[in-house]
Every structure is written in C-alpha cells, then in structure tokens.
Motif scaffolding. Structure first.
Motif, PDB file in Angstrom:
ATOM      1  N   ARG A 263       0.801  -1.215   0.000  1.00  0.00           N
ATOM      2  CA  ARG A 263       0.000   0.000   0.000  1.00  0.00           C
ATOM      3  C   ARG A 263       0.842   1.278   0.000  1.00  0.00           C
ATOM      4  NH1 ARG A 263      -4.875  -2.273   3.531  1.00  0.00           N
ATOM      5  NH2 ARG A 263      -6.393  -2.472   1.842  1.00  0.00           N
ATOM      6  N   PRO A 264       1.883   1.389   0.827  1.00  0.00           N
ATOM      7  CA  PRO A 264       2.673   2.634   0.772  1.00  0.00           C
ATOM      8  C   PRO A 264       3.259   2.908  -0.605  1.00  0.00           C
ATOM      9  CG  PRO A 264       3.192   1.398   2.757  1.00  0.00           C
ATOM     10  CD  PRO A 264       2.322   0.507   1.908  1.00  0.00           C
ATOM     11  N   VAL A 265       3.644   1.843  -1.333  1.00  0.00           N
ATOM     12  CA  VAL A 265       4.203   2.045  -2.665  1.00  0.00           C
ATOM     13  C   VAL A 265       3.134   2.526  -3.636  1.00  0.00           C
ATOM     14  CG1 VAL A 265       5.274   0.878  -4.632  1.00  0.00           C
ATOM     15  CG2 VAL A 265       6.048   0.371  -2.314  1.00  0.00           C
ATOM     16  N   LEU A 266       1.946   1.925  -3.589  1.00  0.00           N
ATOM     17  CA  LEU A 266       0.887   2.285  -4.540  1.00  0.00           C
ATOM     18  C   LEU A 266       0.305   3.664  -4.252  1.00  0.00           C
ATOM     19  CD1 LEU A 266      -1.021  -1.119  -4.865  1.00  0.00           C
ATOM     20  CD2 LEU A 266       0.550  -0.083  -6.495  1.00  0.00           C
ATOM     21  N   ILE A 267       0.059   3.972  -2.976  1.00  0.00           N
ATOM     22  CA  ILE A 267      -0.571   5.245  -2.639  1.00  0.00           C
ATOM     23  C   ILE A 267       0.456   6.375  -2.611  1.00  0.00           C
ATOM     24  CG2 ILE A 267      -1.943   6.495  -0.935  1.00  0.00           C
ATOM     25  CD1 ILE A 267      -3.118   3.863  -0.044  1.00  0.00           C
ATOM     26  N   GLY A 268       1.530   6.185  -1.843  1.00  0.00           N
ATOM     27  CA  GLY A 268       2.523   7.238  -1.727  1.00  0.00           C
ATOM     28  C   GLY A 268       3.348   7.437  -2.978  1.00  0.00           C
ATOM     29  N   GLY A 269       3.540   6.367  -3.772  1.00  0.00           N
ATOM     30  CA  GLY A 269       4.357   6.498  -4.969  1.00  0.00           C
ATOM     31  C   GLY A 269       3.740   7.401  -6.009  1.00  0.00           C
ATOM     32  N   ALA A 270       2.424   7.455  -6.072  1.00  0.00           N
ATOM     33  CA  ALA A 270       1.761   8.288  -7.081  1.00  0.00           C
ATOM     34  C   ALA A 270       1.908   9.774  -6.789  1.00  0.00           C
ATOM     35  CB  ALA A 270       0.275   7.925  -7.163  1.00  0.00           C
ATOM     36  N   THR A 271       2.039  10.135  -5.516  1.00  0.00           N
ATOM     37  CA  THR A 271       2.090  11.555  -5.139  1.00  0.00           C
ATOM     38  C   THR A 271       3.315  11.896  -4.298  1.00  0.00           C
ATOM     39  OG1 THR A 271       0.719  11.038  -3.203  1.00  0.00           O
ATOM     40  CG2 THR A 271      -0.412  11.780  -5.179  1.00  0.00           C
ATOM     41  N   LYS A 272       4.229  10.924  -4.096  1.00  0.00           N
ATOM     42  CA  LYS A 272       5.400  11.127  -3.231  1.00  0.00           C
ATOM     43  C   LYS A 272       4.961  11.542  -1.827  1.00  0.00           C
ATOM     44  CE  LYS A 272       8.369  12.409  -7.112  1.00  0.00           C
ATOM     45  NZ  LYS A 272       9.273  13.447  -7.691  1.00  0.00           N
ATOM     46  N   LEU A 273       3.922  10.897  -1.343  1.00  0.00           N
ATOM     47  CA  LEU A 273       3.357  11.211  -0.037  1.00  0.00           C
ATOM     48  C   LEU A 273       3.909  10.226   0.990  1.00  0.00           C
ATOM     49  CD1 LEU A 273       1.252  13.233   1.124  1.00  0.00           C
ATOM     50  CD2 LEU A 273      -0.449  11.423   0.901  1.00  0.00           C
ATOM     51  N   PRO A 274       4.503  10.692   2.094  1.00  0.00           N
ATOM     52  CA  PRO A 274       5.016   9.769   3.111  1.00  0.00           C
ATOM     53  C   PRO A 274       3.896   8.886   3.655  1.00  0.00           C
ATOM     54  CG  PRO A 274       5.839  12.001   3.486  1.00  0.00           C
ATOM     55  CD  PRO A 274       4.777  12.097   2.420  1.00  0.00           C
ATOM     56  N   PHE A 275       4.266   7.655   4.052  1.00  0.00           N
ATOM     57  CA  PHE A 275       3.253   6.695   4.495  1.00  0.00           C
ATOM     58  C   PHE A 275       2.506   7.201   5.721  1.00  0.00           C
ATOM     59  CE2 PHE A 275       2.097   2.956   7.114  1.00  0.00           C
ATOM     60  CZ  PHE A 275       1.117   2.457   6.289  1.00  0.00           C
ATOM     61  N   LEU A 276       3.208   7.944   6.604  1.00  0.00           N
ATOM     62  CA  LEU A 276       2.520   8.460   7.791  1.00  0.00           C
ATOM     63  C   LEU A 276       1.349   9.344   7.402  1.00  0.00           C
ATOM     64  CD1 LEU A 276       2.259   8.979  10.820  1.00  0.00           C
ATOM     65  CD2 LEU A 276       3.945  10.829  10.573  1.00  0.00           C
ATOM     66  N   TRP A 277       1.542  10.224   6.392  1.00  0.00           N
ATOM     67  CA  TRP A 277       0.469  11.118   5.975  1.00  0.00           C
ATOM     68  C   TRP A 277      -0.604  10.363   5.193  1.00  0.00           C
ATOM     69  CZ3 TRP A 277       0.072  15.447   8.398  1.00  0.00           C
ATOM     70  CH2 TRP A 277       1.210  16.034   8.939  1.00  0.00           C
ATOM     71  N   VAL A 278      -0.198   9.301   4.487  1.00  0.00           N
ATOM     72  CA  VAL A 278      -1.195   8.438   3.847  1.00  0.00           C
ATOM     73  C   VAL A 278      -2.106   7.817   4.896  1.00  0.00           C
ATOM     74  CG1 VAL A 278      -1.533   6.338   2.493  1.00  0.00           C
ATOM     75  CG2 VAL A 278       0.250   7.945   1.842  1.00  0.00           C
ATOM     76  N   LEU A 279      -1.490   7.269   5.953  1.00  0.00           N
ATOM     77  CA  LEU A 279      -2.267   6.621   7.008  1.00  0.00           C
ATOM     78  C   LEU A 279      -3.149   7.619   7.739  1.00  0.00           C
ATOM     79  CD1 LEU A 279      -2.787   3.982   8.517  1.00  0.00           C
ATOM     80  CD2 LEU A 279      -0.886   4.559  10.039  1.00  0.00           C
ATOM     81  N   LEU A 280      -2.588   8.798   8.074  1.00  0.00           N
ATOM     82  CA  LEU A 280      -3.397   9.810   8.751  1.00  0.00           C
ATOM     83  C   LEU A 280      -4.536  10.297   7.866  1.00  0.00           C
ATOM     84  CD1 LEU A 280      -0.618  11.954  10.487  1.00  0.00           C
ATOM     85  CD2 LEU A 280      -2.207  10.355  11.566  1.00  0.00           C
ATOM     86  N   GLY A 281      -4.272  10.440   6.564  1.00  0.00           N
ATOM     87  CA  GLY A 281      -5.320  10.861   5.654  1.00  0.00           C
ATOM     88  C   GLY A 281      -6.446   9.854   5.566  1.00  0.00           C
ATOM     89  N   ILE A 282      -6.093   8.570   5.521  1.00  0.00           N
ATOM     90  CA  ILE A 282      -7.115   7.525   5.424  1.00  0.00           C
ATOM     91  C   ILE A 282      -7.947   7.442   6.699  1.00  0.00           C
ATOM     92  CG2 ILE A 282      -7.468   5.035   5.247  1.00  0.00           C
ATOM     93  CD1 ILE A 282      -5.038   4.952   3.388  1.00  0.00           C
ATOM     94  N   LEU A 283      -7.266   7.318   7.848  1.00  0.00           N
ATOM     95  CA  LEU A 283      -7.984   7.155   9.106  1.00  0.00           C
ATOM     96  C   LEU A 283      -8.751   8.428   9.474  1.00  0.00           C
ATOM     97  CD1 LEU A 283      -5.326   5.174  11.181  1.00  0.00           C
ATOM     98  CD2 LEU A 283      -7.245   4.301   9.855  1.00  0.00           C
TER      99      LEU A 283
END
Length: 364
Positions: free
Chosen positions: A307-327
């Motif tokens: 998941r971090p590769v698929l979500i963060g890779g598209a926008t160069k978004l750190p996984f922490l912010w991906v997780l915070l954004g989702i939750l």
C-alpha cells in the motif's frame, strides 16, 4: 410606450470597487444556495466524481480503441453499468444468503421455544471462557421455559421498529446510489468538457498552482484506489481461499467481508480473527491458529509494503500522511474519506513543499 433599448452613449464602464464586492457577495450567495439545495446529494456527487476519476484512464483507452458514435451513449452506458454491477451483484448475493440464514434462525427459535437447545459441543473447545459460556447456555437455553423467557426479553415491538428504521435507511441509500450512477453516466459522457472547464476555472482562480494541486489530488485518488480497493480485493481473494482450506463457515461470505474491511488499514484483522475463532470453536484449533497467523502475515505485507508504494508512490506522499489521511478521512467523512483524506493530505503536502522550497527551485 416603447420597449426598444436605448443606445449606450456612455461606453464601457469599468466595475468599481463596490461593484466587485457586490459581485463577489452575489457569487458566494449563489454558491451557498446551490450547496444548500443539493445538500442531500453532495455525497452522491462526490462518490460519482471519485468513480469517474478512478476509472477515467481505462475509459479513455476504451474510447481510443472504439471511437464513439454520433450520440456518444454506448461507452458511458457500458462503463456505468459495469460500476453498478460491481456493487449490486455482491449485495444481492449477501441479501440472498442473509434471507436463508434468517429462515434458519426462525426455525431454530421455534425449536428452542418447544424443546430447548442443548449445549453445542463447540463451546467445550473454546480456548477461553468455555466453562462460563457452557454454564450460561445451560441456564438460559437448555430448558424450554428459560428459552421462552429469554426470547420474550428481546421485545418484538422494538425489533419491528428497528426493522422499519433499517428499511427506511436502505431505501435512502438505494436512492443515493441510483443518483450516483446517473451522475457517473453524465460524467463519463461529458468528462472531457468538464475536465477542460475545471482546468480553465482553476487557472483563472488560482493560476498554475491551482492546476498543480488539482493534478496532485487526482493522482492521489488513483493511488488510493489502487492501494485500498485493489489490494483489499486481493486480500479478500487470498484469505477467502485460506478460509475454505481451514474449514471456516461460509468462506465466500467471509472473503467478501474481509475484502471490504481490508480497504481500511488494519481492519481486516477483525474478520480474520472472527473466522479463526469459528474454526477453533468447531474443534480445529491447529487450523484456526494457522489461519490467524497466515492472515496476519498477509495483512502485514499489504499494509506495510504494497500500500505505501501504490498510494505514496503516485504523489510522493510519506506513508505516515497516507495513514493519517485515510484514518482521519474515515473518521470525518465516512467511507468517502478513504479517498478524500489522502487527496487533501496530498494537496497540503504539495503546498508545504512549494512554500519551503529554496528560492528559484521548481516544485516537483
């Protein structure tokens, strides 16, 4: 009396400061009135936009391969119908299975009222709480009189009221879903014009930065769909097969529930734990423990590597912010927040990078 227009002898008049303010207030008032009018359908509009953004690359490839005809109806109709079936078919299967289970529950309740229900052998194999569960069962369900007393405490009138409330909620959700599908059809049909208009509006309102933010949010939606929906479906398929091998009841239904739960990080643990407990309760402790361990490995690999590769890779978004954004998105917006949350975080991170970039450097 004549209604013919008189010629304008004053020439063009530049808007004054007060006219500009009045125009801005009028625009704001109209926007607020529009939002108030559509307040019950804003979620449907947002879901339709998310579906359109997620499927748009595939839709464009299909249009290039099969150019649309004069009226441009067939391709939008095909894609809209496919999206509708993706949701309708599983819900119908779950509804049919629930109806069958409800019939079995009614038969079981009628039998319990007449003869009581003996203690099931599965309670003796529970790893924790076996004695307490067995004693409770003997006190409340073994004797027909005790079973009737327990069932009377369920208050049928309250159950009927809850059923009516549930029915009204289902009807409301069906209406919103139908409106989402209709909106999605028109977005597919007029998507290119809508995209061009949005780009023009963003440039006029915010300049080049507005267009970059829009593209960043769209890329985030694409990455979120790949990272949440596709990975969640993959987890459901893999763990559904594991449920069948381990002997869990209704492995297909549990696989579907796992796929839905897996779209939210770490929530698939609940479905895996429940299925594993049912396997243990059926007398196969080794299979239940092995199923839980395998499920944890699948969830760990999916949530921490794929998941971090698929979500963060598209926008160069750190996984922490991906997780915070989702939750945080789920907490604030419900299921729609699965996609809105990461998109908002992606826009904020882009603004932060541009603001903190060294002078003269270009934003990525």
């Amino acid at each position: 009396m004549s209604f013919e227009s008189t010629p304008d002898r004053t020439g063009p008049i530049d808007p004054t400061r007060s006219q500009q303010v009045a125009r801005g207030i009028l625009v704001l008032l109209l926007v607020l009135l529009g939002l108030f009018t559509l307040q019950d359908f804003l979620i449907s509009l947002a879901w339709a936009a998310v579906f359109a953004i997620a499927i748009w690359p595939l839709f464009r490839r299909a249009k290039r391969r099969w150019p649309p005809g004069k009226h441009n109806l067939l391709m939008p109709l095909v894609f809209t119908s496919a999206v509708a079936l993706i949701f309708v078919v599983p819900l119908l299967l779950i509804g049919i299975e629930a109806a069958r289970e409800a019939q079995g529950v009614l038969v079981w309740v009628d039998h319990a009222r007449q003869s009581g229900v003996p203690v099931p052998p599965a309670l003796e194999h529970l790893p924790v709480g076996s004695e307490a569960a067995t004693n409770w069962w003997r006190q409340h369900l073994t004797d027909p009189g005790d079973a009737n007393t327990l069932f009377r405490q369920l208050k049928p009138a309250r159950s009927v009221a809850m059923t009516r409330q549930l029915g009204s909620q289902v009807a409301h959700r069906v209406t919103l879903f139908a409106f989402t599908i209709i909106t999605l059809f028109f977005l597919f049909r007029e998507g290119e014009d809508v995209t061009a208009q949005m780009l023009v509006a963003s440039r006029r309102a915010f300049g080049e930065r507005g267009e970059r933010i829009g593209r960043q949010m769209i890329a985030s939606v694409h990455g979120t769909v790949d990272g949440l929906v596709l990975v969640g479906l993959g987890e459901g398929v893999i763990l559904g097969g594991a449920y069948a091998i381990a002997g869990a009841p209704h492995p297909t239904l549990f696989g579907v529930l796992t796929a839905v739960a897996a779209m939210i990080p770490f929530c698939a643990v609940i479905a895996v734990a429940l299925a594993s407990l049912l396997v243990v309760a059926s007398g196969s402790a080794a299979f239940g423990i092995a199923l839980f361990a395998f499920g944890m490995v699948v969830i760990f690999v999916s949530d921490h590597f794929i998941r971090p590769v698929l979500i963060g890779g598209a926008t160069k978004l750190p996984f922490l912010w991906v997780l915070l954004g989702i939750l945080g998105g789920v907490e604030s917006w419900g299921l729609l927040g699965l996609f809105l949350g990461p998109a908002i975080m992606a826009a904020l991170i882009l603004l932060w990078r541009e603001w903190t970039a060294p002078a003269g450097s270009k934003s990525a």
